[in-house]
Design a protein around this motif. Structure first.
Motif, mmCIF file in Angstrom:
data_model
loop_
_atom_site.group_PDB
_atom_site.id
_atom_site.type_symbol
_atom_site.label_atom_id
_atom_site.label_comp_id
_atom_site.label_asym_id
_atom_site.label_seq_id
_atom_site.Cartn_x
_atom_site.Cartn_y
_atom_site.Cartn_z
ATOM 1 N N PRO A 1 53.694 -30.846 -0.869
ATOM 2 C CA PRO A 1 52.554 -30.316 -0.102
ATOM 3 C C PRO A 1 51.285 -31.083 -0.415
ATOM 4 O O PRO A 1 51.042 -31.494 -1.553
ATOM 5 N N VAL A 2 50.510 -31.312 0.626
ATOM 6 C CA VAL A 2 49.276 -32.079 0.511
ATOM 7 C C VAL A 2 48.117 -31.141 0.826
ATOM 8 O O VAL A 2 48.173 -30.349 1.770
ATOM 9 N N GLN A 3 47.095 -31.287 0.005
ATOM 10 C CA GLN A 3 45.912 -30.447 0.207
ATOM 11 C C GLN A 3 44.689 -31.344 0.192
ATOM 12 O O GLN A 3 44.540 -32.194 -0.682
ATOM 13 N N PHE A 4 43.800 -31.116 1.198
ATOM 14 C CA PHE A 4 42.599 -31.910 1.232
ATOM 15 C C PHE A 4 41.479 -31.054 1.806
ATOM 16 O O PHE A 4 41.712 -29.996 2.427
ATOM 17 N N LYS A 5 40.242 -31.526 1.601
ATOM 18 C CA LYS A 5 39.053 -30.802 2.073
ATOM 19 C C LYS A 5 38.652 -31.377 3.417
ATOM 20 O O LYS A 5 38.603 -32.583 3.592
ATOM 21 N N LEU A 6 38.364 -30.483 4.344
ATOM 22 C CA LEU A 6 37.964 -30.884 5.677
ATOM 23 C C LEU A 6 36.513 -30.468 5.876
ATOM 24 O O LEU A 6 36.163 -29.302 5.639
ATOM 25 N N THR A 7 35.680 -31.408 6.289
ATOM 26 C CA THR A 7 34.259 -31.157 6.502
ATOM 27 C C THR A 7 33.937 -31.308 7.975
ATOM 28 O O THR A 7 34.352 -32.301 8.600
#
Length: 876
Positions: free
Chosen positions: A61-67
């Motif tokens: 699983p990949v997790q990233f911040k979206l702005t």
């Protein structure tokens, strides 16, 4: 890949779902740019997520911040997590959208806002997490994971997670718990939406020292409803009513059921239907029910209370919007009463009725009318009202309704006369208290004829003029015919009867009546001034009786107005008065008037005169007129009379024609008066005719009478005192006993008894007695204690008290502790040795020689008995 939707407080929201991010800034998303913190993934303007190049691997699983950057320097942030559902095939284009899986959502603590274009840093703002839905009545297994909570700082420091709120650390406790390290939150038991439909928890993130790392976030857990509750009716039995003859669509009643499940879902949506109807008359489906509201209405005509008065309906309520395959059901009973309307007119049982009534009778039921009515008994639709519409113009009859049987009772309220009407033909109509229902016509049987026959009875004679008034002068002599007071017999058609007259009431017994013709004749002179005359009217009552069977009688009153004549002379008033011997002649006098039993013009004004004889009357007295009815009697000028009572005759005459006169005497007391014109006391006595000698004689008599009374009282007191000093209980003339005198008895002489006189001597002192111990003494020693008090005999005792006196004395002596025993040596006062007196024993009684006891007769009545006993020896 799956990402949790996030809603921002306010009107902006940002969420990602199934490979795309949905964003709305409430301004049309114009000029919004998305930037990903992971260089291998990008987000286009429509929110689609794309993988870039070979580095975009989803093996883990990949997790990233979206702005999201919008115009006016607005910045929003969220966390996106991607996970691979199925491994990508080799043929998959790297530019294709990656499929997203649905693992338990991961909730990230909100971070800080980025700097604006001007370099200003925005303050931290909170994000509201979408609610977590949990189905009720879950079978587990438990604990069941609901959500995972993470902080973006967990890569730098060790984070510990916790939750607070109802269901966690507040009752009910431990429904939810969280793994403090991994941040996974679990539900530990099945939930019941009907018990609690939602929970509000707060998630906390702290470091190992307990310092807050992130602001707490709110977690809302909603319990998803399951269809686990049946509809429940508020009542098991419902009661309703509907008028008979109601048209289809008429509302009848309302039933309602409640389902504890969520009424916003099919689980709580209840639908109604009718299962059965009893009875099936006239058709099986007389009613219908609104499936959603529960309102029951009529669906067919034909409701008739006289045929079916009540229906019983079984109503079913089913949830799941009435789906009988999946929904739960319950039933209730609806009882519908068909109420009565006046759709049946009353009908008389016969077209004709008959009855008879004796004449002159009232409150008599002469006929009974019967009626039938199919409506509900004892209601306004059934109660009958009878009216006479013809045949009785004078109102002799009325018809009353029997409240029990509803029959009409024809009753006489005004007496009927056989000689006037021998029969009545009445027309009667009957109706109800309530009006007939719309469309219902009256029946021909609501009208009937009633024939009433009048029976002839012997009626009493009556006086046509009653009372009868006549006028006569008083003083009419006996035997004068005043009038004829005759009566009439109403039975003139079938009965020929004879009337006889008699006197019923004649208070003064002045009148008589002829038995056959009713002529009134006086038996004494009529006197208007009699006590039996009231307001100049004398009243007598007479009786007229016929010879019928049975005989009947009537009464008549004769009122005689007596005209006054001058037959009463006036009487002088007052009879007594007083006058001062010396006063102002203008005011000195007596006002006199007169009373006359007659009335005007035979009464006043009166004429007052003094008689010519004796001549002293006119010489000393005078009368002056004051008014028509009053005059003043006084002494003549310069005439002085001695104080006393004088009888002055006065002649009084009335105004009759001819006038009547009366010589009356008034007693006038002449007396000296004080300055107020009142008689003085001495003057009053002198006026009474008593001289000085008479007054002195009266005073002497009064003193003598008082002296006699005083002497009598003194004599009574003295006699009472002498009576109290006597000791005998009976009269001395009747007493045959000698008096017993009480002396101190000292026993026999010294020489007659062989006693040791030393024992009788009083000791010189009492020291040896006083020194003895208590309770030890000689029997011949007198104890030193107060002596007992013996009863004292009354001065003049009652004969019956002698025995009581003796017994009380004996009782006191027995209880006297100072008295020695009877067999002990008695102590007496010693009189010294020797005696100059001779022994009493030396006196011898001689039986020889005669002794004369006649002198005992001279000693009085107390010695009379001894004289009789010893003085009559010669007679023996």
């Amino acid at each position: 890949m799956y990402t949790q939707s996030v809603e921002r407080r306010g009107r902006d929201n940002l969420c990602s779902n199934h490979g795309e991010v949905k964003f709305d800034d409430c301004m049309g998303n114009e000029a919004v740019d998305f930037q990903s913190s992971d260089p291998f993934f990008s987000v286009q303007a429509d929110g689609s997520i794309f993988a870039k190049g070979q580095g975009a691997s989803l093996e883990e699983p990949v997790q990233f911040k979206l702005t999201a950057r919008g115009p006016h320097a607005h910045v929003w942030e969220t966390v996106v997590q991607l996970a691979l559902i199925d491994p990508p095939s080799p043929q998959q284009n790297e530019n294709e959208v990656i499929s997203l899986s649905s693992p338990p959502p991961v909730i990230m603590f909100s971070g800080s806002r980025l700097n604006s274009s001007k370099g200003l840093r925005r303050q931290k703002r909170d994000w509201v997490i979408p609610p977590i839905n949990v189905a009720e009545n879950s079978r587990g297994p438990f604990p069941q994971m609901l959500v995972s909570i993470r902080s973006d700082q967990d890569q730098d420091i060790s984070i510990r997670y916790s939750i607070t709120g109802v269901g966690a650390d507040q009752p009910p406790n431990e429904v939810f718990n969280i793994d403090p390290v991994l941040g996974k939150m679990f539900v530990t038991k099945p939930l019941d939406r009907e018990h609690r439909s939602s929970y509000h928890l707060r998630a906390h993130a702290v470091d190992m020292n307990g310092n807050q790392v992130e602001n707490p976030i709110d977690l809302y857990i909603f319990v998803i409803d399951m269809n686990d509750n049946r509809p429940e009716f508020k009542n098991q039995v419902y009661n309703g009513s509907v008028d008979e003859g109601s048209k289809p669509g008429t509302p009848v009643m309302h039933v309602s059921a409640f389902d504890a499940d969520d009424n916003t879902t099919a689980n709580g949506m209840v639908r109604y239907r009718i299962l059965s109807q009893m009875p099936h008359s006239p058709i099986p489906n007389m009613f219908t029910i609104n499936s959603e509201t529960g309102d029951i209405v009529t669906v067919a005509p034909g409701l008739d209370r006289e045929k079916v008065s009540q229906y019983t309906i079984i109503v079913q309520a089913t949830d799941m919007e009435g789906n009988l395959n999946f929904g739960l059901s319950n039933t209730a009973t609806a009882i519908i009463t068909v109420t009565d309307i006046n759709d049946n007119p009353p009908m008389l049982t016969s077209r004709t009725f008959s009855g008879e009534v004796p004449e002159n009778r009232v409150d008599v039921v002469v006929a009974n009318l019967t009626v039938i009515d199919a409506d509900q008994q004892h209601s306004p639709n059934w109660n009958a009202v009878y009216r006479i519409i013809s045949g009785d113009p004078s109102g002799h009859f009325t018809i009353r309704t029997d409240p029990v049987s509803n029959d009409g009772m024809v009753t006489v309220v005004k007496p009927v006369d056989f000689e006037m009407n021998r029969a009545f033909m009445l027309t009667v109509v009957v109706s109800n208290q309530a009006h007939l229902a719309s469309g219902i016509q009256s029946s021909l049987q609501s009208t009937a004829g009633v024939t009433i026959s009048v029976q002839d009875v012997n009626e009493p004679p009556y006086f046509p003029t009653n009372p009868k008034h006549i006028r006569f002068e008083e003083g009419v002599p006996a035997g004068t015919s005043l009038t004829t007071f005759s009566a009439s017999d109403p039975d003139r058609l079938q009965m020929q009867q004879t009337i006889r007259y008699s006197k019923l009431n004649d208070p003064a017994d002045w009148l008589s009546i002829n038995r056959t013709n009713g002529q009134i004749i006086t038996t004494a002179m009529l006197d208007r001034e009699s006590i039996y005359v009231k307001n100049n009217i004398y009243e007598a009552t007479f009786l007229a009786t016929d010879n019928g069977s049975p005989a009947a009688s009537g009464t008549g009153t004769l009122q005689i107005y007596l005209i006054d004549i001058n037959d009463n002379s006036p009487a002088l008033i007052p009879k007594e008065s007083q006058i001062c011997e010396r006063m102002n002649r203008n005011v000195n006098g007596v006002n006199i008037t007169a009373a006359d039993a007659d009335t005007d013009p035979n009464a006043g004004p009166f004429v007052f005169e003094l008689p010519n004889f004796p001549t002293s009357i006119r010489r000393n007295w005078t009368i002056s007129r004051i008014s028509g009815d009053y005059a003043r009697l006084g002494l003549r000028y310069q005439v002085y009379l001695e104080p006393g009572v004088y009888e002055v005759p006065v002649i009084v005459s009335d105004s009759g024609n001819p006038p009547l006169s009366n010589r009356s005497v008034i007693k006038v007391k002449v007396c000296p008066c004080d300055e107020n014109g009142d008689c003085t006391t001495l003057g009053a006595v002198a006026a009474a005719g008593l001289g000085t000698g008479a007054i002195i004689s009266i005073l002497i008599c009064i003193i003598i009478l008082l002296s006699m009374v005083l002497l009598f009282v003194v004599w009574i007191k003295r006699r009472e005192k002498e009576r109290q000093t006597k000791q005998l209980l009976i009269d001395p003339e009747d007493d045959v006993r000698d008096n017993i005198l009480k002396y101190d008895e000292e026993g026999g002489g010294e020489e007659d008894q062989d006693y040791d006189l030393s024992q009788l001597q009083q000791p010189d002192s009492l020291e040896h007695i006083m020194s003895k111990p208590p309770g030890v003494r000689r029997v011949d020693e007198r104890p030193i204690i107060p002596e007992s008090q013996y009863p004292i005999r009354a001065v003049v005792p009652h004969p019956g008290d002698i025995g009581d006196f003796i017994h009380e004395g004996l009782r006191a002596a027995d209880n006297d502790p100072t008295a020695p025993p009877y067999d002990s040596l008695l102590v007496f006062d010693y009189e010294g040795s020797g005696s100059t007196a001779g022994s009493v024993s030396s006196l011898n009684s001689s039986s020889t020689g005669d002794q004369d006891y006649d002198y005992l007769n001279d000693w009085g009545p107390r010695f009379k008995k001894l004289a009789d006993m010893y003085g009559g020896g010669d007679d023996d």
